[in-house]
Design a protein around this motif. Structure first.
Motif, mmCIF file in Angstrom:
data_model
loop_
_atom_site.group_PDB
_atom_site.id
_atom_site.type_symbol
_atom_site.label_atom_id
_atom_site.label_comp_id
_atom_site.label_asym_id
_atom_site.label_seq_id
_atom_site.Cartn_x
_atom_site.Cartn_y
_atom_site.Cartn_z
ATOM 1 N N ALA A 1 -80.504 21.830 54.850
ATOM 2 C CA ALA A 1 -80.277 22.127 53.525
ATOM 3 C C ALA A 1 -79.456 23.227 53.489
ATOM 4 N N ASP A 2 -78.566 23.545 52.453
ATOM 5 C CA ASP A 2 -77.721 24.462 52.238
ATOM 6 C C ASP A 2 -78.112 25.403 51.189
ATOM 7 N N ALA A 3 -77.523 26.422 50.908
ATOM 8 C CA ALA A 3 -77.812 27.605 49.849
ATOM 9 C C ALA A 3 -77.740 27.106 48.352
ATOM 10 N N HIS A 4 -77.219 25.883 48.100
ATOM 11 C CA HIS A 4 -77.017 25.520 46.816
ATOM 12 C C HIS A 4 -78.325 24.239 46.525
ATOM 13 N N GLY A 5 -78.943 24.238 47.605
ATOM 14 C CA GLY A 5 -80.163 23.050 47.379
ATOM 15 C C GLY A 5 -79.543 21.636 47.660
ATOM 16 N N THR A 6 -78.385 21.633 48.567
ATOM 17 C CA THR A 6 -77.845 20.268 48.821
ATOM 18 C C THR A 6 -78.287 20.013 50.172
ATOM 19 N N SER A 7 -78.889 18.649 50.526
ATOM 20 C CA SER A 7 -79.559 18.377 51.542
ATOM 21 C C SER A 7 -78.761 17.259 52.167
ATOM 22 N N ARG A 8 -78.956 16.997 53.714
ATOM 23 C CA ARG A 8 -78.229 15.811 54.324
ATOM 24 C C ARG A 8 -79.299 15.628 55.465
ATOM 25 N N ARG A 9 -79.443 14.310 55.762
ATOM 26 C CA ARG A 9 -80.149 13.698 56.861
ATOM 27 C C ARG A 9 -79.186 13.302 57.833
ATOM 28 N N VAL A 10 -79.163 13.482 59.024
ATOM 29 C CA VAL A 10 -78.407 13.242 59.996
ATOM 30 C C VAL A 10 -79.090 12.727 61.451
ATOM 31 N N ARG A 11 -78.457 11.489 62.131
ATOM 32 C CA ARG A 11 -79.327 11.143 63.167
ATOM 33 C C ARG A 11 -79.125 12.303 64.238
ATOM 34 N N LEU A 12 -80.249 12.631 64.984
ATOM 35 C CA LEU A 12 -80.047 13.878 65.801
ATOM 36 C C LEU A 12 -79.072 13.517 66.676
ATOM 37 N N GLU A 13 -78.763 12.163 67.334
ATOM 38 C CA GLU A 13 -77.788 11.792 68.273
ATOM 39 C C GLU A 13 -76.518 12.089 67.835
ATOM 40 N N ASN A 14 -76.068 12.014 66.550
ATOM 41 C CA ASN A 14 -74.814 12.300 65.934
ATOM 42 C C ASN A 14 -74.873 13.809 65.597
ATOM 43 N N PHE A 15 -75.534 14.573 65.516
ATOM 44 C CA PHE A 15 -75.848 15.891 65.005
ATOM 45 C C PHE A 15 -75.313 16.834 66.062
ATOM 46 N N LEU A 16 -75.915 16.288 67.453
ATOM 47 C CA LEU A 16 -75.551 17.032 68.556
ATOM 48 C C LEU A 16 -73.983 16.642 68.921
ATOM 49 N N VAL A 17 -73.342 17.562 69.199
ATOM 50 C CA VAL A 17 -71.823 17.254 69.517
ATOM 51 C C VAL A 17 -71.441 17.777 70.960
ATOM 52 N N GLY A 18 -70.645 17.147 71.537
ATOM 53 C CA GLY A 18 -70.303 17.433 72.955
ATOM 54 C C GLY A 18 -68.771 18.036 73.094
ATOM 55 N N PRO A 19 -68.290 18.598 74.146
ATOM 56 C CA PRO A 19 -66.904 19.147 74.331
ATOM 57 C C PRO A 19 -65.778 18.504 73.702
ATOM 58 N N ALA A 20 -65.873 17.462 73.714
ATOM 59 C CA ALA A 20 -64.666 16.274 73.288
ATOM 60 C C ALA A 20 -64.510 16.378 71.758
ATOM 61 N N ILE A 21 -65.670 16.781 71.176
ATOM 62 C CA ILE A 21 -65.608 17.010 69.717
ATOM 63 C C ILE A 21 -65.428 18.432 69.399
ATOM 64 N N ASP A 22 -66.070 19.359 70.095
ATOM 65 C CA ASP A 22 -66.070 20.787 69.812
ATOM 66 C C ASP A 22 -66.313 21.676 70.907
ATOM 67 N N LEU A 23 -65.415 22.448 71.431
ATOM 68 C CA LEU A 23 -65.670 23.392 72.655
ATOM 69 C C LEU A 23 -66.567 24.376 72.557
ATOM 70 N N GLN A 24 -66.888 24.665 71.201
ATOM 71 C CA GLN A 24 -67.557 25.966 71.089
ATOM 72 C C GLN A 24 -68.933 25.882 70.392
ATOM 73 N N ARG A 25 -69.344 24.577 70.199
ATOM 74 C CA ARG A 25 -70.895 24.587 69.341
ATOM 75 C C ARG A 25 -71.223 23.269 70.061
ATOM 76 N N GLU A 26 -72.785 23.062 69.994
ATOM 77 C CA GLU A 26 -73.292 22.089 70.522
ATOM 78 C C GLU A 26 -73.878 21.167 69.396
ATOM 79 N N ASN A 27 -73.688 21.357 68.093
ATOM 80 C CA ASN A 27 -74.353 20.814 66.952
ATOM 81 C C ASN A 27 -73.104 20.894 65.725
ATOM 82 N N ASP A 28 -73.698 20.205 64.687
ATOM 83 C CA ASP A 28 -72.827 20.274 63.638
ATOM 84 C C ASP A 28 -73.426 20.934 62.307
#
Length: 338
Positions: A189-216
């Motif tokens: 959920a964000d500061a404006h009350g907008t929410s989203r649901r994501v499968r955990l497997e897709n929420f976690l990201v590897g270096p091929a997607i982003d080198l500086q973070r482990e999640n979305d």
């Protein structure tokens, strides 16, 4: 550790509005003195990063007092575990122990009793990698915005054996290994009350997607809950881990298995997830395929365990993980169906 202010947020929206950025984004800025506002729950990992002089926020925004954020409740779409629920509370909860014993085992054996009574599931999933180069202020590695992964040719005995280029971290959360096997979702959920649901497997990201973070996780966004679908009838599960010590240590390897069987004990679907093996929990698809359509016995478990290591690229000092994983996978499969 530099001085910082604190704020106890009364609501999810207030917390999201107060936090100026994510921990991953803060740590990729040049130098630790970045003066941002960051979220904390139990604070185990956040305080480690502060003490290691890897980040220096102007303010820490606590979410621990937000009503309902630690609730564990059953709903039509499954079991909702609030992000601020402690590992100890989850391990002891009757519904978790009855329906998701692999999760109860994983969180019930994480860290020490003192930490389990403070650490939250949300914090556990969002903690930063435990690579010693990443955790040292002396090394500006790829994950901190630098130009080199020091582990590839350095001390890499605890690092990844899959997807380990250009960054060789392993995902630090043992709970994530089991949750991915269970098909868990995360609510945000964000500061404006907008929410989203994501499968955990897709929420976690590897270096091929982003080198500086482990999640979305996005700036001004909070992880509010983890949702576990009800396991199908006939599903069996197990979680096994192996560390240098029995407690208070991250695993060298851990394995989560979920097996669905028909009335004749033939596997109809399997999820086999490896932890401490890759930058995100690693799905052993070849092992899952090896079990489908078979009666689970020792031969089937051995074949699946060997197949799980297809494509592994161990580094100079972690070749031992191949045999370790092979043994754990076989044992986890047989434990699940015993």
């Amino acid at each position: 550790m530099k001085p910082f202010a604190t704020l106890r947020a009364p609501t999810i929206a207030a917390a999201a509005a107060s936090a100026s950025t994510t921990m991953a984004e803060a740590m990729t800025r040049a130098g630790p003195a970045n003066g941002v506002a960051l979220l904390r729950a139990g604070g185990i990992d956040v305080l480690d990063l502060l003490k290691e002089d890897l980040v220096a926020p102007a303010m820490l925004v606590s979410v621990i007092d937000i009503p309902g954020l630690d609730a564990i409740r059953e709903d039509a779409d499954g079991l909702h575990i609030g992000a601020a629920a402690t590992l100890a509370a989850i391990a002891a909860h009757p519904l978790v122990r009855e329906r998701y014993p692999a999760l109860a085992s994983a969180v019930g054996h994480s860290a020490s009793p003192q930490i389990r009574n403070v650490a939250t599931l949300g914090g556990n999933l969002l903690q930063r990698p435990r690579c010693w180069y990443f955790r040292s202020a002396a090394y500006r590695c790829l994950r901190k915005g630098g130009g080199h992964c020091f582990a590839l040719n350095g001390e890499n005995q605890y690092h990844a054996i899959f997807d380990n280029h250009p960054c060789a971290i392993v995902h630090p959360s043992t709970a994530a290994t089991v949750l991915v096997a269970l098909g868990a979702f995360v609510d945000l959920a964000d500061a404006h009350g907008t929410s989203r649901r994501v499968r955990l497997e897709n929420f976690l990201v590897g270096p091929a997607i982003d080198l500086q973070r482990e999640n979305d996780l996005q700036p001004h966004e909070i992880l509010t809950a983890i949702v576990l679908p009800t396991p199908p009838s006939g599903a069996r599960m197990a979680h096994l881990r192996q560390g240098e010590r029995d407690s208070m240590d991250w695993p060298l390897a851990d394995v989560a298995v979920l097996i669905e069987m028909d009335s004749g004990r033939t596997c109809t679907r399997a999820a086999i997830i490896l932890g401490a093996a890759a930058p995100v929990p690693h799905r052993a698809r070849a092992a899952e395929a090896a079990l489908r359509g078979r009666v689970i016995d020792d031969d089937a478990a051995r074949e699946a365990a060997r197949a799980a290591l297809d494509g592994a690229t161990p580094l100079a000092k972690n070749v031992y993980k191949l045999k370790l994983f092979e043994t754990l996978i076989r044992r986890a499969i047989l434990t699940a169906v015993a």
